[in-house]
Scaffold this active site. Structure first.
Site, PDB file in Angstrom:
ATOM      1  CG  HIS A  89      -1.741  -0.373  14.211  1.00  0.00           C
ATOM      2  ND1 HIS A  89      -2.343   0.531  15.059  1.00  0.00           N
ATOM      3  CD2 HIS A  89      -3.097  -1.199  14.171  1.00  0.00           C
ATOM      4  CE1 HIS A  89      -3.627   0.474  15.424  1.00  0.00           C
ATOM      5  NE2 HIS A  89      -4.022  -0.563  14.617  1.00  0.00           N
ATOM      6  CG  HIS A 129       4.999  -3.054  19.999  1.00  0.00           C
ATOM      7  ND1 HIS A 129       3.787  -3.058  19.625  1.00  0.00           N
ATOM      8  CD2 HIS A 129       5.892  -2.209  19.509  1.00  0.00           C
ATOM      9  CE1 HIS A 129       3.937  -2.562  18.177  1.00  0.00           C
ATOM     10  NE2 HIS A 129       5.176  -2.227  18.291  1.00  0.00           N
ATOM     11  N   GLY A 176      -2.663  -9.384  25.624  1.00  0.00           N
ATOM     12  CA  GLY A 176      -3.505  -9.737  24.491  1.00  0.00           C
ATOM     13  C   GLY A 176      -4.831  -8.852  24.805  1.00  0.00           C
ATOM     14  CG  HIS A 229      -4.825  -1.137  20.723  1.00  0.00           C
ATOM     15  ND1 HIS A 229      -4.656   0.207  20.152  1.00  0.00           N
ATOM     16  CD2 HIS A 229      -4.021  -1.963  20.331  1.00  0.00           C
ATOM     17  CE1 HIS A 229      -3.574  -0.103  19.161  1.00  0.00           C
ATOM     18  NE2 HIS A 229      -3.293  -1.317  19.084  1.00  0.00           N
ATOM     19  CG  ASP A 241      -0.186  -8.949  19.819  1.00  0.00           C
ATOM     20  OD1 ASP A 241       0.223  -9.417  18.985  1.00  0.00           O
ATOM     21  OD2 ASP A 241       0.148  -7.761  20.435  1.00  0.00           O
TER      22      ASP A 241
END
Ligand code: CMC
Length: 374
Positions: free
Chosen positions: A186, A221, A257, A260, A311
Protein backbone atom coordinates in the site's frame (compact mmCIF):
# COMPACT_ATOMS: atom_id res chain seq x y z
CA UNK A 1 8.60 32.97 12.29
CA UNK A 2 7.51 29.31 12.44
CA UNK A 3 8.22 27.33 9.29
CA UNK A 4 5.37 25.73 7.37
CA UNK A 5 5.13 22.42 9.23
CA UNK A 6 3.51 19.42 7.53
CA UNK A 7 2.81 17.30 10.61
CA UNK A 8 2.45 13.62 9.71
CA UNK A 9 3.87 14.55 6.26
CA UNK A 10 0.23 15.04 5.28
CA UNK A 11 -0.06 15.50 1.53
CA UNK A 12 3.72 15.52 1.00
CA UNK A 13 5.10 13.60 -1.99
CA UNK A 14 8.58 12.42 -0.99
CA UNK A 15 9.60 10.09 -3.82
CA UNK A 16 8.45 8.12 -6.85
CA UNK A 17 7.39 4.47 -6.87
CA UNK A 18 6.44 1.87 -9.47
CA UNK A 19 5.07 -0.62 -6.96
CA UNK A 20 1.48 0.48 -6.28
CA UNK A 21 -1.02 3.29 -6.61
CA UNK A 22 -4.58 4.06 -5.68
CA UNK A 23 -5.90 4.88 -9.17
CA UNK A 24 -8.71 7.43 -8.97
CA UNK A 25 -10.02 6.55 -12.45
CA UNK A 26 -10.97 3.05 -11.25
CA UNK A 27 -11.18 4.04 -7.56
CA UNK A 28 -8.93 1.13 -6.66
CA UNK A 29 -5.63 0.09 -5.20
CA UNK A 30 -3.42 -1.30 -7.96
CA UNK A 31 -0.18 -3.30 -7.77
CA UNK A 32 2.09 -2.71 -10.78
CA UNK A 33 -1.04 -1.53 -12.66
CA UNK A 34 -3.35 -4.42 -11.75
CA UNK A 35 -6.42 -3.83 -9.54
CA UNK A 36 -6.03 -5.68 -6.23
CA UNK A 37 -9.56 -7.16 -6.48
CA UNK A 38 -8.84 -8.45 -10.01
CA UNK A 39 -5.71 -10.14 -8.66
CA UNK A 40 -7.81 -11.66 -5.84
CA UNK A 41 -10.24 -13.10 -8.38
CA UNK A 42 -7.67 -14.53 -10.79
CA UNK A 43 -4.47 -15.26 -8.87
CA UNK A 44 -3.13 -17.06 -5.85
CA UNK A 45 -1.04 -15.17 -3.31
CA UNK A 46 2.29 -16.51 -4.63
CA UNK A 47 1.59 -15.00 -8.08
CA UNK A 48 0.91 -11.61 -6.51
CA UNK A 49 4.01 -11.87 -4.32
CA UNK A 50 6.04 -12.54 -7.49
CA UNK A 51 4.37 -9.58 -9.23
CA UNK A 52 5.12 -7.17 -6.41
CA UNK A 53 8.74 -8.27 -6.14
CA UNK A 54 9.55 -8.64 -9.84
CA UNK A 55 7.24 -6.15 -11.57
CA UNK A 56 5.37 -8.63 -13.80
CA UNK A 57 2.97 -11.52 -13.26
CA UNK A 58 4.85 -14.83 -13.55
CA UNK A 59 4.56 -17.35 -16.36
CA UNK A 60 3.74 -20.89 -15.20
CA UNK A 61 7.45 -21.75 -15.28
CA UNK A 62 8.46 -18.65 -13.33
CA UNK A 63 5.78 -19.32 -10.71
CA UNK A 64 6.93 -22.92 -10.34
CA UNK A 65 10.48 -21.78 -9.77
CA UNK A 66 9.40 -19.05 -7.30
CA UNK A 67 7.35 -21.59 -5.32
CA UNK A 68 10.24 -24.05 -5.38
CA UNK A 69 12.58 -21.50 -3.80
CA UNK A 70 9.99 -20.38 -1.21
CA UNK A 71 9.24 -23.97 -0.22
CA UNK A 72 12.95 -24.86 -0.01
CA UNK A 73 13.63 -21.91 2.30
CA UNK A 74 10.91 -22.89 4.78
CA UNK A 75 13.34 -24.22 7.36
CA UNK A 76 14.54 -22.47 10.50
CA UNK A 77 18.06 -22.71 11.86
CA UNK A 78 18.55 -24.55 15.15
CA UNK A 79 19.49 -21.25 16.81
CA UNK A 80 16.35 -19.49 15.65
CA UNK A 81 14.11 -22.38 16.65
CA UNK A 82 15.75 -22.65 20.08
CA UNK A 83 15.44 -18.87 20.55
CA UNK A 84 11.72 -19.00 19.76
CA UNK A 85 11.30 -21.84 22.24
CA UNK A 86 12.89 -19.62 24.88
CA UNK A 87 10.92 -16.45 24.15
CA UNK A 88 8.54 -15.49 26.98
CA UNK A 89 5.22 -17.24 26.25
CA UNK A 90 3.41 -13.95 26.84
CA UNK A 91 5.35 -12.10 24.12
CA UNK A 92 3.21 -10.40 21.53
CA UNK A 93 3.65 -12.38 18.28
CA UNK A 94 4.50 -9.09 16.51
CA UNK A 95 7.53 -8.84 18.79
CA UNK A 96 8.29 -12.47 17.98
CA UNK A 97 8.15 -11.71 14.24
CA UNK A 98 10.36 -8.63 14.71
CA UNK A 99 12.93 -10.55 16.77
CA UNK A 100 12.85 -13.58 14.47
CA UNK A 101 13.66 -11.44 11.40
CA UNK A 102 16.40 -9.74 13.40
CA UNK A 103 17.92 -13.14 14.28
CA UNK A 104 17.67 -14.16 10.61
CA UNK A 105 19.83 -11.10 9.91
CA UNK A 106 22.48 -12.35 12.33
CA UNK A 107 22.58 -15.67 10.54
CA UNK A 108 22.28 -14.69 6.90
CA UNK A 109 25.56 -15.01 5.01
CA UNK A 110 24.57 -12.14 2.72
CA UNK A 111 23.40 -9.61 5.34
CA UNK A 112 26.00 -7.05 4.27
CA UNK A 113 25.41 -7.42 0.53
CA UNK A 114 22.89 -4.79 -0.61
CA UNK A 115 22.97 -5.68 -4.32
CA UNK A 116 19.50 -6.32 -5.76
CA UNK A 117 20.43 -9.95 -6.56
CA UNK A 118 21.44 -10.63 -2.94
CA UNK A 119 18.46 -8.68 -1.64
CA UNK A 120 16.06 -10.78 -3.71
CA UNK A 121 17.64 -13.95 -2.32
CA UNK A 122 17.33 -12.57 1.24
CA UNK A 123 13.71 -11.57 0.63
CA UNK A 124 12.86 -15.15 -0.32
CA UNK A 125 14.43 -16.38 2.91
CA UNK A 126 12.60 -13.83 5.09
CA UNK A 127 9.35 -14.42 3.17
CA UNK A 128 9.55 -18.21 3.57
CA UNK A 129 10.85 -18.37 7.16
CA UNK A 130 8.75 -15.72 8.93
CA UNK A 131 5.47 -17.70 8.75
CA UNK A 132 7.32 -20.79 9.98
CA UNK A 133 8.73 -18.85 12.94
CA UNK A 134 5.30 -17.44 13.81
CA UNK A 135 3.56 -20.79 13.53
CA UNK A 136 6.23 -22.36 15.75
CA UNK A 137 5.53 -19.72 18.42
CA UNK A 138 1.79 -20.25 17.96
CA UNK A 139 2.23 -23.91 18.89
CA UNK A 140 4.88 -23.44 21.58
CA UNK A 141 2.89 -20.99 23.66
CA UNK A 142 -0.05 -23.39 23.67
CA UNK A 143 2.25 -26.16 24.90
CA UNK A 144 1.85 -28.02 21.59
CA UNK A 145 4.44 -29.77 19.44
CA UNK A 146 5.90 -27.68 16.63
CA UNK A 147 4.74 -28.82 13.19
CA UNK A 148 7.37 -28.80 10.44
CA UNK A 149 6.45 -27.10 7.17
CA UNK A 150 5.27 -29.31 4.29
CA UNK A 151 6.69 -28.54 0.85
CA UNK A 152 3.68 -30.05 -0.93
CA UNK A 153 1.46 -27.26 0.44
CA UNK A 154 0.94 -23.74 -0.87
CA UNK A 155 2.01 -20.70 1.20
CA UNK A 156 -1.46 -20.28 2.77
CA UNK A 157 -2.20 -24.00 3.20
CA UNK A 158 1.15 -24.48 4.89
CA UNK A 159 0.50 -21.68 7.38
CA UNK A 160 -2.79 -23.27 8.46
CA UNK A 161 -1.12 -26.67 8.60
CA UNK A 162 1.76 -25.45 10.79
CA UNK A 163 -0.63 -23.63 13.17
CA UNK A 164 -3.50 -26.11 13.41
CA UNK A 165 -2.12 -29.42 12.12
CA UNK A 166 -4.54 -29.51 9.19
CA UNK A 167 -5.52 -27.65 6.05
CA UNK A 168 -9.07 -26.27 6.27
CA UNK A 169 -11.83 -26.19 3.61
CA UNK A 170 -10.78 -24.66 0.28
CA UNK A 171 -13.11 -21.65 0.81
CA UNK A 172 -11.22 -20.81 4.00
CA UNK A 173 -7.82 -21.15 2.31
CA UNK A 174 -9.01 -18.93 -0.57
CA UNK A 175 -10.30 -16.28 1.88
CA UNK A 176 -6.93 -16.31 3.65
CA UNK A 177 -5.11 -16.03 0.31
CA UNK A 178 -7.34 -13.07 -0.62
CA UNK A 179 -6.56 -11.34 2.68
CA UNK A 180 -2.83 -11.79 2.00
CA UNK A 181 -3.22 -10.32 -1.49
CA UNK A 182 -5.11 -7.31 -0.11
CA UNK A 183 -2.54 -6.76 2.64
CA UNK A 184 0.52 -7.16 0.43
CA UNK A 185 1.24 -3.56 -0.51
CA UNK A 186 0.00 0.00 0.00
CA UNK A 187 2.61 2.52 -1.15
CA UNK A 188 4.12 4.97 1.39
CA UNK A 189 2.21 3.92 4.51
CA UNK A 190 4.05 4.30 7.82
CA UNK A 191 5.70 0.84 7.92
CA UNK A 192 6.83 1.04 4.27
CA UNK A 193 8.13 4.54 4.81
CA UNK A 194 9.98 3.24 7.89
CA UNK A 195 11.55 0.49 5.76
CA UNK A 196 12.56 3.03 3.11
CA UNK A 197 13.93 5.43 5.73
CA UNK A 198 16.11 2.70 7.26
CA UNK A 199 17.23 1.64 3.78
CA UNK A 200 18.10 5.23 2.85
CA UNK A 201 21.11 5.15 5.18
CA UNK A 202 22.24 2.08 3.16
CA UNK A 203 21.40 -0.22 6.03
CA UNK A 204 20.43 -3.84 5.32
CA UNK A 205 17.11 -5.48 4.45
CA UNK A 206 16.76 -7.44 7.71
CA UNK A 207 17.07 -4.17 9.65
CA UNK A 208 14.57 -2.42 7.38
CA UNK A 209 11.99 -5.20 7.74
CA UNK A 210 12.56 -5.42 11.49
CA UNK A 211 11.81 -1.68 11.74
CA UNK A 212 8.79 -2.02 9.47
CA UNK A 213 7.33 -4.76 11.68
CA UNK A 214 7.70 -2.51 14.74
CA UNK A 215 5.89 0.23 12.85
CA UNK A 216 3.10 -2.05 11.64
CA UNK A 217 2.37 -3.14 15.21
CA UNK A 218 0.78 0.17 16.16
CA UNK A 219 -3.03 0.34 16.44
CA UNK A 220 -3.23 3.24 13.97
CA UNK A 221 -1.68 0.95 11.34
CA UNK A 222 -1.68 -2.87 11.18
CA UNK A 223 -2.64 -3.31 14.82
CA UNK A 224 -6.13 -2.09 13.92
CA UNK A 225 -7.31 -5.57 12.84
CA UNK A 226 -6.70 -6.83 16.39
CA UNK A 227 -8.44 -3.79 17.86
CA UNK A 228 -11.49 -4.47 15.65
CA UNK A 229 -11.78 -7.91 17.21
CA UNK A 230 -11.42 -6.52 20.74
CA UNK A 231 -14.25 -4.12 19.88
CA UNK A 232 -16.46 -6.91 18.52
CA UNK A 233 -15.78 -8.98 21.62
CA UNK A 234 -16.79 -6.03 23.82
CA UNK A 235 -20.01 -5.62 21.83
CA UNK A 236 -20.62 -9.38 22.33
CA UNK A 237 -23.95 -9.68 20.46
CA UNK A 238 -25.75 -7.89 17.61
CA UNK A 239 -28.44 -6.57 19.99
CA UNK A 240 -25.76 -4.50 21.79
CA UNK A 241 -24.14 -3.08 18.68
CA UNK A 242 -26.32 0.00 18.09
CA UNK A 243 -26.01 1.29 21.65
CA UNK A 244 -22.33 0.49 21.80
CA UNK A 245 -21.36 2.40 18.67
CA UNK A 246 -23.62 5.37 19.45
CA UNK A 247 -22.09 5.63 22.93
CA UNK A 248 -18.58 5.34 21.49
CA UNK A 249 -19.26 8.19 19.06
CA UNK A 250 -20.94 10.32 21.77
CA UNK A 251 -17.70 9.95 23.72
CA UNK A 252 -15.67 10.95 20.64
CA UNK A 253 -13.87 7.59 20.58
CA UNK A 254 -11.73 6.55 17.63
CA UNK A 255 -13.41 3.46 16.22
CA UNK A 256 -10.82 0.99 15.00
CA UNK A 257 -11.07 -0.32 11.45
CA UNK A 258 -12.55 2.94 10.18
CA UNK A 259 -10.98 5.88 8.38
CA UNK A 260 -7.91 6.11 6.20
CA UNK A 261 -5.29 8.69 5.32
CA UNK A 262 -5.67 8.01 1.58
CA UNK A 263 -9.25 6.77 1.07
CA UNK A 264 -11.80 9.27 2.27
CA UNK A 265 -14.89 7.68 0.71
CA UNK A 266 -14.15 4.00 1.16
CA UNK A 267 -11.18 1.63 1.02
CA UNK A 268 -11.28 -0.24 -2.33
CA UNK A 269 -10.13 -3.45 -0.61
CA UNK A 270 -13.15 -3.62 1.68
CA UNK A 271 -15.86 -4.97 -0.70
CA UNK A 272 -13.65 -7.94 -1.67
CA UNK A 273 -12.69 -8.74 1.92
CA UNK A 274 -16.31 -8.26 3.04
CA UNK A 275 -17.39 -10.87 0.45
CA UNK A 276 -14.85 -13.40 1.72
CA UNK A 277 -15.74 -12.62 5.36
CA UNK A 278 -19.27 -13.63 4.44
CA UNK A 279 -18.07 -16.85 2.76
CA UNK A 280 -16.05 -17.80 5.84
CA UNK A 281 -19.02 -16.99 8.14
CA UNK A 282 -21.16 -19.30 6.00
CA UNK A 283 -18.68 -22.18 6.19
CA UNK A 284 -18.35 -21.66 9.94
CA UNK A 285 -22.15 -21.25 10.33
CA UNK A 286 -21.63 -18.14 12.47
CA UNK A 287 -23.38 -14.95 11.39
CA UNK A 288 -23.02 -13.07 14.69
CA UNK A 289 -19.99 -11.02 13.72
CA UNK A 290 -21.44 -10.15 10.31
CA UNK A 291 -24.51 -8.70 12.02
CA UNK A 292 -22.37 -6.63 14.41
CA UNK A 293 -20.22 -5.57 11.45
CA UNK A 294 -23.19 -4.23 9.46
CA UNK A 295 -24.71 -2.27 12.35
CA UNK A 296 -21.45 -0.56 13.34
CA UNK A 297 -20.61 0.24 9.72
CA UNK A 298 -24.06 1.78 9.07
CA UNK A 299 -23.82 4.08 12.09
CA UNK A 300 -20.24 5.13 11.27
CA UNK A 301 -21.29 6.15 7.77
CA UNK A 302 -24.55 7.81 8.84
CA UNK A 303 -23.16 9.75 11.78
CA UNK A 304 -19.57 10.44 10.73
CA UNK A 305 -19.37 9.65 7.02
CA UNK A 306 -16.31 7.53 7.87
CA UNK A 307 -15.99 4.26 5.95
CA UNK A 308 -14.35 0.98 7.00
CA UNK A 309 -10.77 0.17 6.03
CA UNK A 310 -9.51 -3.34 5.19
CA UNK A 311 -8.76 -4.12 8.86
CA UNK A 312 -12.48 -4.04 9.65
CA UNK A 313 -13.47 -7.19 7.70
CA UNK A 314 -10.15 -9.03 8.17
CA UNK A 315 -10.35 -8.95 11.99
CA UNK A 316 -13.53 -11.05 12.34
CA UNK A 317 -12.56 -13.20 9.32
CA UNK A 318 -9.31 -14.30 10.98
CA UNK A 319 -11.22 -14.90 14.20
CA UNK A 320 -13.68 -17.21 12.44
CA UNK A 321 -10.75 -19.02 10.84
CA UNK A 322 -9.59 -19.88 14.35
CA UNK A 323 -6.58 -17.60 14.81
CA UNK A 324 -5.87 -15.98 18.18
CA UNK A 325 -6.50 -12.23 18.02
CA UNK A 326 -2.87 -11.28 18.60
CA UNK A 327 -1.94 -13.25 15.46
CA UNK A 328 -3.96 -11.00 13.14
CA UNK A 329 -1.25 -8.36 12.65
CA UNK A 330 1.51 -10.99 12.28
CA UNK A 331 -0.54 -12.42 9.39
CA UNK A 332 -0.46 -8.92 7.88
CA UNK A 333 3.37 -9.09 8.28
CA UNK A 334 3.80 -12.34 6.36
CA UNK A 335 2.02 -10.73 3.43
CA UNK A 336 3.45 -7.18 3.63
CA UNK A 337 7.04 -8.52 3.58
CA UNK A 338 6.53 -8.54 -0.21
CA UNK A 339 5.54 -4.86 -0.43
CA UNK A 340 8.22 -3.71 2.01
CA UNK A 341 10.86 -5.64 0.10
CA UNK A 342 9.84 -4.19 -3.27
CA UNK A 343 10.18 -0.71 -1.76
CA UNK A 344 13.53 -1.53 -0.18
CA UNK A 345 14.81 -2.66 -3.59
CA UNK A 346 13.41 0.49 -5.18
CA UNK A 347 15.01 2.71 -2.52
CA UNK A 348 18.41 1.06 -3.05
CA UNK A 349 18.12 1.48 -6.81
CA UNK A 350 17.70 5.28 -6.60
CA UNK A 351 18.73 6.18 -3.08
CA UNK A 352 18.65 9.57 -1.42
CA UNK A 353 19.17 9.78 2.34
CA UNK A 354 15.82 10.60 3.99
CA UNK A 355 16.50 13.45 6.35
CA UNK A 356 13.68 15.95 6.95
CA UNK A 357 13.98 19.12 9.03
CA UNK A 358 12.28 20.14 12.27
CA UNK A 359 11.14 23.54 13.48
CA UNK A 360 13.02 24.04 16.77
CA UNK A 361 10.91 25.33 19.65
CA UNK A 362 13.19 24.53 22.61
CA UNK A 363 15.18 26.82 24.89
CA UNK A 364 17.30 29.64 23.45
CA UNK A 365 21.13 29.57 23.76
CA UNK A 366 22.41 29.17 27.33
CA UNK A 367 25.72 28.37 29.06
CA UNK A 368 26.29 25.10 30.95
CA UNK A 369 26.43 25.64 34.73
CA UNK A 370 28.86 23.13 36.33
CA UNK A 371 27.22 20.38 38.39
CA UNK A 372 28.34 21.70 41.81
CA UNK A 373 26.82 25.15 41.07
CA UNK A 374 23.36 23.96 39.89
N1 CMC B 1 -13.25 6.84 14.42
C1 CMC B 1 -13.76 8.04 14.76
N2 CMC B 1 -13.37 9.19 14.19
C2 CMC B 1 -12.45 9.12 13.23
C3 CMC B 1 -11.89 7.92 12.80
C4 CMC B 1 -12.32 6.75 13.43
N3 CMC B 1 -11.81 5.57 13.10
N4 CMC B 1 -10.99 8.15 11.82
C5 CMC B 1 -10.99 9.47 11.63
N5 CMC B 1 -11.87 10.06 12.47
C6 CMC B 1 -12.14 11.48 12.58
C7 CMC B 1 -11.06 12.15 13.41
O1 CMC B 1 -11.39 12.16 14.79
C8 CMC B 1 -11.02 13.53 12.81
O2 CMC B 1 -12.09 14.26 13.33
P1 CMC B 1 -11.92 15.84 13.66
O3 CMC B 1 -11.61 16.47 12.33
O4 CMC B 1 -13.24 16.20 14.23
O5 CMC B 1 -10.79 15.92 14.63
C9 CMC B 1 -11.29 13.28 11.33
O6 CMC B 1 -12.04 12.05 11.28
C10 CMC B 1 -10.03 13.15 10.49
O7 CMC B 1 -9.25 12.10 11.03
P2 CMC B 1 -7.67 12.07 11.14
O8 CMC B 1 -7.27 11.16 12.26
O9 CMC B 1 -7.16 13.47 11.16
O10 CMC B 1 -7.29 11.44 9.76
P3 CMC B 1 -5.91 10.81 9.42
O11 CMC B 1 -5.84 10.75 7.95
O12 CMC B 1 -4.80 11.47 10.14
O13 CMC B 1 -6.03 9.37 10.10
C11 CMC B 1 -6.33 7.12 10.58
C12 CMC B 1 -6.27 8.20 9.48
C13 CMC B 1 -6.30 5.75 9.92
C14 CMC B 1 -5.13 7.24 11.51
C15 CMC B 1 -7.63 7.31 11.39
O14 CMC B 1 -8.74 7.24 10.52
C16 CMC B 1 -7.77 6.30 12.52
O15 CMC B 1 -7.23 6.52 13.62
N6 CMC B 1 -8.50 5.15 12.28
C17 CMC B 1 -8.60 4.12 13.26
C18 CMC B 1 -7.38 3.19 13.20
C19 CMC B 1 -7.38 2.29 11.98
O16 CMC B 1 -8.40 1.68 11.65
N7 CMC B 1 -6.22 2.16 11.34
C20 CMC B 1 -6.04 1.32 10.15
C21 CMC B 1 -5.71 2.14 8.97
S1 CMC B 1 -5.88 1.31 7.41
C22 CMC B 1 -4.90 -0.06 7.38
C23 CMC B 1 -3.47 0.13 7.74
O17 CMC B 1 -2.81 1.07 7.31
O18 CMC B 1 -2.97 -0.68 8.49
Amino acid sequence: MAEDIKKGLLGIVVDETEVSKVMPEINSLTYRGYAAQDLCAKCKFEEVAYLILNGELPSEKQLKNFEKVERKERNLSKTLLESIKNFPKKSHPMDVARTAVSIMGLEDKETKDNSSEANLRKVMRIFAKTPVALAAFYRIRKGKKIIKPKSSLSFSENFFYMCFGKVPEKEIVKAFDVSLILYAEHSFNVSTFTARTITSSLSDIHGAITGAIASLKGPLHGGANEEVMHMMNKIKKPENALNWINNALDQKAVVMGFGHRVYKSGDSRVPTMREYFSKVAKVKKDKKFEKIYDIVEKVMIERKNIHPNVDYPTGPTYHLMGFDTDFFTPIFVISRITGWSAHILEQHAANKLIRPLASYKGSGYRKVVPLNQR
